[in-house]
Design an enzyme around this catalytic site. Structure first.
Site, PDB file in Angstrom:
ATOM      1  CE1 TYR A   1      -4.694  -2.038   4.546  1.00  0.00           C
ATOM      2  CE2 TYR A   1      -3.706   0.111   4.198  1.00  0.00           C
ATOM      3  CZ  TYR A   1      -4.180  -1.083   3.690  1.00  0.00           C
ATOM      4  OH  TYR A   1      -4.124  -1.320   2.330  1.00  0.00           O
TER       5      TYR A   1
ATOM      6  CB  SER B   1      -0.868   0.006   1.257  1.00  0.00           C
ATOM      7  OG  SER B   1      -1.447   1.274   1.434  1.00  0.00           O
TER       8      SER B   1
HETATM    9  P1  NAD Z   1     -11.286  -6.050  -1.744  1.00  0.00           P
HETATM   10  O1  NAD Z   1     -11.857  -6.002  -0.366  1.00  0.00           O
HETATM   11  O2  NAD Z   1     -12.182  -5.769  -2.886  1.00  0.00           O
HETATM   12  O3  NAD Z   1     -10.559  -7.427  -1.989  1.00  0.00           O
HETATM   13  C1  NAD Z   1      -9.880  -8.110  -0.998  1.00  0.00           C
HETATM   14  C2  NAD Z   1     -10.292  -9.550  -1.017  1.00  0.00           C
HETATM   15  O4  NAD Z   1      -9.572 -10.219   0.006  1.00  0.00           O
HETATM   16  C3  NAD Z   1     -11.761  -9.786  -0.746  1.00  0.00           C
HETATM   17  O5  NAD Z   1     -12.337 -10.555  -1.774  1.00  0.00           O
HETATM   18  C4  NAD Z   1     -11.780 -10.530   0.576  1.00  0.00           C
HETATM   19  O6  NAD Z   1     -12.829 -11.500   0.651  1.00  0.00           O
HETATM   20  C5  NAD Z   1     -10.437 -11.169   0.609  1.00  0.00           C
HETATM   21  N1  NAD Z   1      -9.967 -11.480   1.957  1.00  0.00           N
HETATM   22  C6  NAD Z   1     -10.156 -10.794   3.103  1.00  0.00           C
HETATM   23  N2  NAD Z   1      -9.579 -11.440   4.129  1.00  0.00           N
HETATM   24  C7  NAD Z   1      -9.011 -12.539   3.629  1.00  0.00           C
HETATM   25  C8  NAD Z   1      -8.281 -13.619   4.180  1.00  0.00           C
HETATM   26  N3  NAD Z   1      -8.026 -13.675   5.486  1.00  0.00           N
HETATM   27  N4  NAD Z   1      -7.851 -14.589   3.356  1.00  0.00           N
HETATM   28  C9  NAD Z   1      -8.121 -14.560   2.055  1.00  0.00           C
HETATM   29  N5  NAD Z   1      -8.839 -13.589   1.464  1.00  0.00           N
HETATM   30  C10 NAD Z   1      -9.278 -12.584   2.248  1.00  0.00           C
HETATM   31  O7  NAD Z   1     -10.117  -4.990  -1.683  1.00  0.00           O
HETATM   32  P2  NAD Z   1      -8.986  -4.540  -2.717  1.00  0.00           P
HETATM   33  O8  NAD Z   1      -9.053  -3.083  -2.825  1.00  0.00           O
HETATM   34  O9  NAD Z   1      -9.026  -5.316  -3.930  1.00  0.00           O
HETATM   35  O10 NAD Z   1      -7.708  -4.891  -1.844  1.00  0.00           O
HETATM   36  C11 NAD Z   1      -6.777  -5.839  -2.191  1.00  0.00           C
HETATM   37  C12 NAD Z   1      -5.429  -5.489  -1.580  1.00  0.00           C
HETATM   38  O11 NAD Z   1      -5.056  -4.205  -2.025  1.00  0.00           O
HETATM   39  C13 NAD Z   1      -5.415  -5.428  -0.059  1.00  0.00           C
HETATM   40  O12 NAD Z   1      -4.243  -6.016   0.413  1.00  0.00           O
HETATM   41  C14 NAD Z   1      -5.391  -3.948   0.217  1.00  0.00           C
HETATM   42  O13 NAD Z   1      -4.742  -3.656   1.430  1.00  0.00           O
HETATM   43  C15 NAD Z   1      -4.591  -3.437  -0.948  1.00  0.00           C
HETATM   44  N6  NAD Z   1      -4.823  -2.013  -1.225  1.00  0.00           N
HETATM   45  C16 NAD Z   1      -6.049  -1.535  -1.573  1.00  0.00           C
HETATM   46  C17 NAD Z   1      -6.209  -0.188  -1.818  1.00  0.00           C
HETATM   47  C18 NAD Z   1      -7.534   0.377  -2.200  1.00  0.00           C
HETATM   48  O14 NAD Z   1      -7.658   1.591  -2.198  1.00  0.00           O
HETATM   49  N7  NAD Z   1      -8.527  -0.386  -2.516  1.00  0.00           N
HETATM   50  C19 NAD Z   1      -5.114   0.671  -1.721  1.00  0.00           C
HETATM   51  C20 NAD Z   1      -3.877   0.143  -1.374  1.00  0.00           C
HETATM   52  C21 NAD Z   1      -3.728  -1.192  -1.134  1.00  0.00           C
END
Ligand code: NAD
Length: 668
Positions: A558, A545
């Site tokens: 986080y 992130s």
């Molecule tokens: P999202 O919530 O749409 O997808 C995350 C997925 O992870 C979900 O489908 C959820 O069911 C799954 N998940 C949650 N806990 C889990 C576990 N214990 N084991 C397996 N799967 C699990 O969110 P996203 O935005 O696609 O996020 C994905 C990654 O990107 C994360 O690591 C998040 O920290 C990172 N991220 C997101 C953003 C953003 O703005 N969306 C920014 C920076 C980093």
């Protein structure tokens, strides 16, 4: 074999389609595009003048699913004179000639065995590679075996590659015995005919049934020498990555495993090693299965056994002068008594074709053993069958391989957002994707849509909670069972956690760490183990992130857990380097579309922190970027693809922001 003819469609083409479907459904007759059939009829030329034509199966069509347009009409008035042509006709000349015989120039290419059908006078002709016929004709003293089975009712023609000469030989043989019931092509298959597609089919069923009956007597008499299965080998999950790595040292392959009872019983025969090193049941198969499988015995070193195999193949290639470069010298079938059979292909479909063919080869070998001993093509015939110019030319027409062809990628948290975008993008580039998530229903939807778009077994869905040790181990074991190993990991699953430190419940802190730190550790640990066994390197992409370099207040659990993930990535790069295993991280920021990360509660919390309304949050993030742009899950997937694939092969331990440019997050 059962006669399944139950209805007779009105017109001849529909009868041909109906016959094909019945034949195609019978795996012991044809597999994956094998066999061909035809019917002679009348049509008209462009000017309306009547012409005799033959509808013949097109090259490569699958009888199981064939439709009328896969039967091009060829002009018999152009083809018949070839029968009395002086001298030879090369395969290429024949193909070029046939291309000019099709009534509709836009129709598919007629079968390579078109002349064989056309030179036979019967209206309907059916040709298959029936297992029972291959078993009879792959025996020591094959002529006698066929005679014993059929008496004088069938004609036999010695083995020759399909083409002009074989077609003429078949026609001559038929002319010398026009009342025969069928024609057996040695090491190749059966031809039957009749006035209608039904007659040709029913005669086929009758002759194949007679062959099956004959062979079953043989196997009863011979008594198969099965012994107790050898269980000294490691379990399939432990063996598969070593096998996949050894086979894919130059070009990645997908494996399919078959540990069924049939296979184990066959491999437990005393003579299994010897009888599997005799050769394929028909030259057609050789193109898929190679001439011999690799047979591994307890205690064999996989790499050494493979080197020996490659040396043997190279020597075989060098025995015959050829204008063609040596084909891939690696085996496509690996047999391990006590464990099972692995088949290899450039993708899952290719591995499945090899599996299906070799399952039938095992049956044919056993039947032939019972009927006097399995014996097949000689060295030279085998060479020319594999280095057949027409087949090699087809290879040159294949499209350029995609960036992740033959690779297996596990994506965690792939049911939505960034993970889903990565799974879909990687599949687009040829990868086989293991779509994992705690949300199995949604993960299954993603996998299903990938399979619908890209084909057989191109994705599977697994339930995986990355924070659970057993869950992670199980997911890797299932991946290995499905594809033989893994090359790419997108360690993506993550959860948000917010609240200022003074009031943050310890349980929230622990939860963030369980997924965002421990989860990545468990996933990376298991990946390192498998990749080291494969010895073909690998690439692990951590989705971290922007908070790693620019943490946010009230985002402590986080940001700190993501920083742990970032440091883990560097340790993986340090420890994986000498094994060719790369580890890099992505630092995205503010992805809204398709992501479930931004819950209403989190949106309102971040909006309050910035003193704006929730709806304005995406705009706020966009405006604070240097590029004044919105960042999407697809943008992150594109960066993940670069880090996963060969274009970044010299990069490890790196951090790639995908944030539209956030100057506070510049690494310092
Ligand atoms: P999202 O919530 O749409 O997808 C995350 C997925 O992870 C979900 O489908 C959820 O069911 C799954 N998940 C949650 N806990 C889990 C576990 N214990 N084991 C397996 N799967 C699990 O969110 P996203 O935005 O696609 O996020 C994905 C990654 O990107 C994360 O690591 C998040 O920290 C990172 N991220 C997101 C953003 C953003 O703005 N969306 C920014 C920076 C980093």
């Amino acid at each position: 074999m059962k006669n399944r003819w139950a209805e007779t469609p009105d017109n001849e083409i529909d009868q041909l389609v109906y016959q094909s479907r019945l034949v195609g459904a019978e795996e012991s007759l044809v597999l994956w595009g094998g066999g061909n059939n035809s019917v002679k009829a009348h049509s008209t030329d462009l000017l309306g003048a009547p012409i005799p034509v033959m509808y013949i199966k097109s090259s490569g069509s699958d009888m199981k699913t064939i439709v009328p347009k896969e039967f091009p009409a060829v002009r018999l008035d152009y083809i018949e004179p070839l029968r009395s042509r002086d001298g030879e006709m090369s395969d290429q000349e024949m193909v070029d000639y046939l291309a000019r015989c099709v009534v509709d120039p836009s129709s598919r290419r007629p079968s390579i065995e078109t002349l064989l059908h056309a030179f036979l006078p019967a209206r309907a002709v059916l040709h298959t590679h029936a297992d029972a016929i291959l078993a009879l004709t792959n025996t020591r003293g094959r002529e006698t075996t066929v005679r014993e089975c059929f008496g004088d009712s069938v004609i036999t023609v010695p083995y020759l590659r399909p083409g002009f000469r074989l077609s003429r030989d078949v026609a001559d043989a038929f002319a010398s015995k026009p009342d025969a019931e069928g024609l057996v092509l040695m090491n190749h298959g059966l031809i039957t005919w009749g006035d209608t597609a039904r007659e040709a089919y029913e005669k086929h069923v009758e002759l194949v049934s007679r062959a099956e009956e004959y062979l079953s007597r043989g196997s009863r008499e011979s008594g198969v020498g099965a012994t107790t299965p050898d269980t000294r080998h490691p379990t399939p999950e432990l063996l598969a990555p070593a096998i996949r790595g050894a086979l894919g040292a130059k070009r990645s392959v997908i494996l399919e495993f078959d540990g069924s009872e049939d296979v184990l019983r066959f491999l437990a025969r005393d003579d299994a090693k010897r009888i599997t090193q005799i050769g394929p049941a028909t030259p057609d198969h050789l193109l898929y299965t190679k001439r011999y499988p690799l047979f591994l015995e307890a205690g064999d070193d996989v790499s050494k056994a493979l080197n020996d195999y490659v040396e043997r193949y190279t020597a075989h290639y060098k025995n015959y002068p050829s204008e063609f470069a040596m084909l891939d010298p690696h085996p496509r079938v690996v047999l391990v008594p006590g464990a099972g059979m692995w088949t290899a292909g450039k993708d899952a479909r290719a591995a499945r074709i090899v599996r299906d063919i070799y399952r039938h080869t095992m049956r044919i070998i056993e039947s032939a053993q019972g009927a006097g001993g399995y014996e097949t093509l000689n060295d030279e015939d085998a060479f020319h069958a594999e280095y057949w110019p027409l087949e090699l030319y087809k290879l040159t027409l294949l499209p350029k391989e995609k960036e992740l062809a033959g690779k297996v990628a596990i994506v965690t948290g792939a049911a939505s957002g960034i993970g889903r975008a990565c799974a879909e993008r990687f599949a687009e580039e040829g990868a086989h994707v293991v779509v994992t998530d705690v949300d199995i229903a949604l993960a299954e939807e993603v996998a299903k849509s990938i399979v619908a778009k890209h084909g057989l077994r191109r994705a599977i869905a697994l339930r995986l909670d990355v924070s659970g040790e057993d869950d992670v181990e199980r997911a890797y074991a299932e991946t290995i069972a499905a594809y033989g190993g893994v090359d790419i990991i997108v360690s993506n699953a993550g959860i948000s956690s917010f609240g200022s430190l003074d009031v943050l419940p310890a349980a929230d802190w622990d939860r963030a760490f369980a997924v965002n730190a421990r989860g990545h550790f468990l996933v990376a640990r298991a990946a390192l183990r498998v990749m080291k066994q494969q010895k073909t390197g690998g690439s692990i992409v951590f989705n971290a992130s922007k908070n790693v370099t620019a943490p946010g207040k009230e985002f402590g659990a986080y940001s700190v857990s993501k920083a742990a993930e970032a440091q883990l990535c560097r340790i993986v790069a340090l420890e994986g380097g000498e094994f060719g295993i790369r580890a890099n991280m992505l630092n995205p920021d503010a992805i809204f579309g398709g992501s479930r990360f931004w819950s209403d509660e989190m949106r309102s919390m971040r909006a309050t922190a910035y003193g704006i309304s929730s709806e304005n949050l995406p705009d706020f993030y966009r405006n604070r970027t240097l590029l004044k742009t919105e960042v999407t899950a697809d943008d992150v997937a594109e960066a993940a693809l670069f880090l996963a694939g060969p274009r970044s092969s010299k990069t490890t331990g790196a951090m790639v922001p995908v944030d539209g440019g956030v100057k506070e997050a510049f690494p310092r």
